[in-house]
Motif scaffolding. Structure first.
Motif, PDB file in Angstrom:
ATOM      1  N   MET A   1       0.847  -1.182   0.000  1.00 54.36           N
ATOM      2  CA  MET A   1       0.000   0.000   0.000  1.00 54.36           C
ATOM      3  C   MET A   1       0.888   1.239   0.000  1.00 54.36           C
ATOM      4  N   TYR A   2       0.296   2.321  -0.445  1.00 57.56           N
ATOM      5  CA  TYR A   2       1.051   3.564  -0.464  1.00 57.56           C
ATOM      6  C   TYR A   2       1.512   3.953   0.947  1.00 57.56           C
ATOM      7  N   TRP A  73      -8.113   7.639  10.072  1.00 56.88           N
ATOM      8  CA  TRP A  73      -7.846   7.922   8.659  1.00 56.88           C
ATOM      9  C   TRP A  73      -8.688   9.097   8.147  1.00 56.88           C
ATOM     10  N   TYR A  82      -5.994  16.324   1.867  1.00 59.22           N
ATOM     11  CA  TYR A  82      -7.073  15.731   1.068  1.00 59.22           C
ATOM     12  C   TYR A  82      -8.461  16.168   1.552  1.00 59.22           C
ATOM     13  N   LEU A 103     -14.741   8.761  -5.098  1.00 62.58           N
ATOM     14  CA  LEU A 103     -13.647   9.355  -4.323  1.00 62.58           C
ATOM     15  C   LEU A 103     -12.327   8.639  -4.635  1.00 62.58           C
ATOM     16  N   HIS A 104     -12.346   7.293  -4.590  1.00 67.88           N
ATOM     17  CA  HIS A 104     -11.091   6.581  -4.848  1.00 67.88           C
ATOM     18  C   HIS A 104     -10.633   6.712  -6.308  1.00 67.88           C
ATOM     19  N   LEU A 114      -2.786   2.872  -7.320  1.00 63.60           N
ATOM     20  CA  LEU A 114      -3.767   2.557  -6.275  1.00 63.60           C
ATOM     21  C   LEU A 114      -4.530   1.275  -6.620  1.00 63.60           C
ATOM     22  N   GLN A 115      -4.661   0.412  -5.619  1.00 67.65           N
ATOM     23  CA  GLN A 115      -5.554  -0.755  -5.771  1.00 67.65           C
ATOM     24  C   GLN A 115      -6.718  -0.469  -4.838  1.00 67.65           C
ATOM     25  N   PRO A 117     -10.418  -0.084  -2.887  1.00 65.98           N
ATOM     26  CA  PRO A 117     -11.540  -0.958  -2.552  1.00 65.98           C
ATOM     27  C   PRO A 117     -12.726  -0.548  -3.419  1.00 65.98           C
ATOM     28  N   TYR A 133     -18.695  -4.200   0.770  1.00 57.38           N
ATOM     29  CA  TYR A 133     -17.274  -3.862   0.624  1.00 57.38           C
ATOM     30  C   TYR A 133     -16.563  -4.964  -0.153  1.00 57.38           C
ATOM     31  N   SER A 135     -12.874  -6.077  -2.041  1.00 57.45           N
ATOM     32  CA  SER A 135     -11.463  -5.723  -1.965  1.00 57.45           C
ATOM     33  C   SER A 135     -10.592  -6.843  -2.518  1.00 57.45           C
ATOM     34  N   ARG A 137      -7.833  -7.263  -1.155  1.00 58.91           N
ATOM     35  CA  ARG A 137      -7.081  -7.624   0.052  1.00 58.91           C
ATOM     36  C   ARG A 137      -7.977  -8.352   1.040  1.00 58.91           C
ATOM     37  N   LEU A 147     -13.731   3.380   9.743  1.00 57.48           N
ATOM     38  CA  LEU A 147     -13.883   4.435   8.737  1.00 57.48           C
ATOM     39  C   LEU A 147     -15.290   5.028   8.784  1.00 57.48           C
TER      40      LEU A 147
HETATM   41  C1  HEM Z   1      -9.448  11.725   0.677  1.00 56.84           C
HETATM   42  C2  HEM Z   1      -9.563  10.661   1.431  1.00 56.84           C
HETATM   43  C3  HEM Z   1      -8.952   9.327   1.091  1.00 56.84           C
HETATM   44  C4  HEM Z   1      -7.748   9.050   0.503  1.00 56.84           C
HETATM   45  C5  HEM Z   1      -6.659  10.026   0.058  1.00 56.84           C
HETATM   46  C6  HEM Z   1      -7.666   7.594   0.399  1.00 56.84           C
HETATM   47  C7  HEM Z   1      -6.580   6.912  -0.109  1.00 56.84           C
HETATM   48  C8  HEM Z   1      -6.373   5.550   0.003  1.00 56.84           C
HETATM   49  C9  HEM Z   1      -5.120   4.878  -0.243  1.00 56.84           C
HETATM   50  C10 HEM Z   1      -3.820   5.571  -0.685  1.00 56.84           C
HETATM   51  C11 HEM Z   1      -5.312   3.565  -0.008  1.00 56.84           C
HETATM   52  C12 HEM Z   1      -4.259   2.432  -0.110  1.00 56.84           C
HETATM   53  C13 HEM Z   1      -4.515   1.585  -1.321  1.00 56.84           C
HETATM   54  C14 HEM Z   1      -3.249   1.283  -2.099  1.00 56.84           C
HETATM   55  O1  HEM Z   1      -2.168   1.823  -1.780  1.00 56.84           O
HETATM   56  O2  HEM Z   1      -3.321   0.492  -3.079  1.00 56.84           O
HETATM   57  C15 HEM Z   1      -6.698   3.407   0.408  1.00 56.84           C
HETATM   58  C16 HEM Z   1      -7.264   2.206   0.756  1.00 56.84           C
HETATM   59  C17 HEM Z   1      -8.511   2.072   1.317  1.00 56.84           C
HETATM   60  N1  HEM Z   1      -9.466   3.060   1.475  1.00 56.84           N
HETATM   61 FE1  HEM Z   1      -9.217   5.013   1.016  1.00 56.84          FE
HETATM   62  N2  HEM Z   1      -8.807   7.029   0.907  1.00 56.84           N
HETATM   63  C18 HEM Z   1      -9.604   8.037   1.361  1.00 56.84           C
HETATM   64  C19 HEM Z   1     -10.820   7.919   1.985  1.00 56.84           C
HETATM   65  C20 HEM Z   1     -11.418   6.725   2.292  1.00 56.84           C
HETATM   66  C21 HEM Z   1     -12.675   6.624   2.986  1.00 56.84           C
HETATM   67  C22 HEM Z   1     -13.527   7.792   3.506  1.00 56.84           C
HETATM   68  C23 HEM Z   1     -12.953   5.311   3.099  1.00 56.84           C
HETATM   69  C24 HEM Z   1     -14.224   4.820   3.763  1.00 56.84           C
HETATM   70  C25 HEM Z   1     -14.767   3.650   3.647  1.00 56.84           C
HETATM   71  C26 HEM Z   1     -11.854   4.556   2.498  1.00 56.84           C
HETATM   72  C27 HEM Z   1     -11.727   3.181   2.449  1.00 56.84           C
HETATM   73  C28 HEM Z   1     -10.562   2.503   2.086  1.00 56.84           C
HETATM   74  C29 HEM Z   1     -10.328   1.078   2.308  1.00 56.84           C
HETATM   75  C30 HEM Z   1     -11.283   0.081   2.966  1.00 56.84           C
HETATM   76  C31 HEM Z   1      -9.034   0.802   1.823  1.00 56.84           C
HETATM   77  C32 HEM Z   1      -8.304  -0.566   1.845  1.00 56.84           C
HETATM   78  C33 HEM Z   1      -8.013  -1.042   0.457  1.00 56.84           C
HETATM   79  C34 HEM Z   1      -8.536  -2.412   0.091  1.00 56.84           C
HETATM   80  O3  HEM Z   1      -9.603  -2.854   0.598  1.00 56.84           O
HETATM   81  O4  HEM Z   1      -7.901  -3.066  -0.755  1.00 56.84           O
HETATM   82  N3  HEM Z   1     -10.948   5.468   2.014  1.00 56.84           N
HETATM   83  N4  HEM Z   1      -7.323   4.623   0.381  1.00 56.84           N
END
Ligand code: HEM
Length: 183
Positions: A1-2, A73, A82, A103-104, A114-115, A117, A133, A135, A137, A147
């Motif tokens: 992850m980042y 987070w 952000y 958003l993502h 980015l990978q 969710p 959800y 993913s 992962r 979250l």
């Molecule tokens: C501006 C706000 C946000 C930014 C900049 C952001 C950015 C990121 C980044 C960088 C990752 C890592 C994934 C990777 O490196 O491949 C990630 C993962 C994730 N984010 Fe966000 N995110 C934000 C808001 C949110 C919010 C509000 C949620 C609410 C549910 C969320 C849910 C997740 C989840 C569950 C993951 C895990 C990845 C997975 O399941 O594979 N994020 N996000």
């Protein structure tokens, strides 16, 4: 992850438990990185090792750590540049939850590898919805609970979230019942 994710874990530990505990956690996780770089990709294993070591050092379950991390987070990303992006994707909790994939997608402009969710909201009522959800992962569903609680705070909305199905028991996605009440 980042690196942004690992940096947030560092920030959370340092602000709540102090720098010494963070050094101890890093040592236990066998991570020899001085500073994580937000925009650099790290193996997922680094994040998993950090959570495991934090759980041992702080004597909290890995689920509790991930939930606290999820909650953190929402504040962390707002203060790390952000905030405006967050504000673009909804004025209420349900609206924001419906927009998580958008958003993502936007986040992916800055983080090209980015990978992300994927989330789907179904059966939306006046005071509840089901959040699915998806993913690549595994094991991150406690983070989703945190979250959504963090988003409740952001939108000054009382939330109650319970997991109703899990990939751990064979379902095709994790699902949560989210009940909410705007204050
Ligand atoms: C501006 C706000 C946000 C930014 C900049 C952001 C950015 C990121 C980044 C960088 C990752 C890592 C994934 C990777 O490196 O491949 C990630 C993962 C994730 N984010 Fe966000 N995110 C934000 C808001 C949110 C919010 C509000 C949620 C609410 C549910 C969320 C849910 C997740 C989840 C569950 C993951 C895990 C990845 C997975 O399941 O594979 N994020 N996000």
């Amino acid at each position: 992850m980042y690196g942004l994710v690992n940096k947030a874990i560092q920030d959370l530990v340092c602000s709540r438990f102090g720098k010494d505990k963070w050094q101890e956690i890093k040592q236990k996780a066998e991570i020899n990185v001085d500073m994580f770089v937000s925009m650099e990709g790290y193996p997922d294993d680094v994040t998993h090792r950090l959570v495991k070591a934090a759980s041992e050092v702080l004597e909290l379950s890995p689920q509790a750590i991930m939930q606290a991390f999820g909650e953190f987070w929402v504040e962390y990303t707002s203060t790390e540049g952000y905030g405006e992006m967050m504000d673009m994707f909804g004025d209420t909790l349900p609206e924001f939850l419906e927009n998580l994939d958008n958003l993502h997608s936007r986040v992916g402009v800055s983080f090209p590898k980015l990978q992300p969710p994927s989330f789907e909201t179904v059966e939306i009522e006046d005071d509840s919805l089901n959040l699915q959800y998806y993913s690549d992962r595994e094991g991150l569903s406690p983070m989703v609970v945190g979250l959504v609680k963090g988003l409740g705070k952001k939108f000054q909305t009382e939330v109650d979230i319970t997991q109703t199905q899990s990939r751990d028991t064979g379902a095709d996605c994790d699902e949560f019942l989210v009940k909410y009440k705007q204050q």
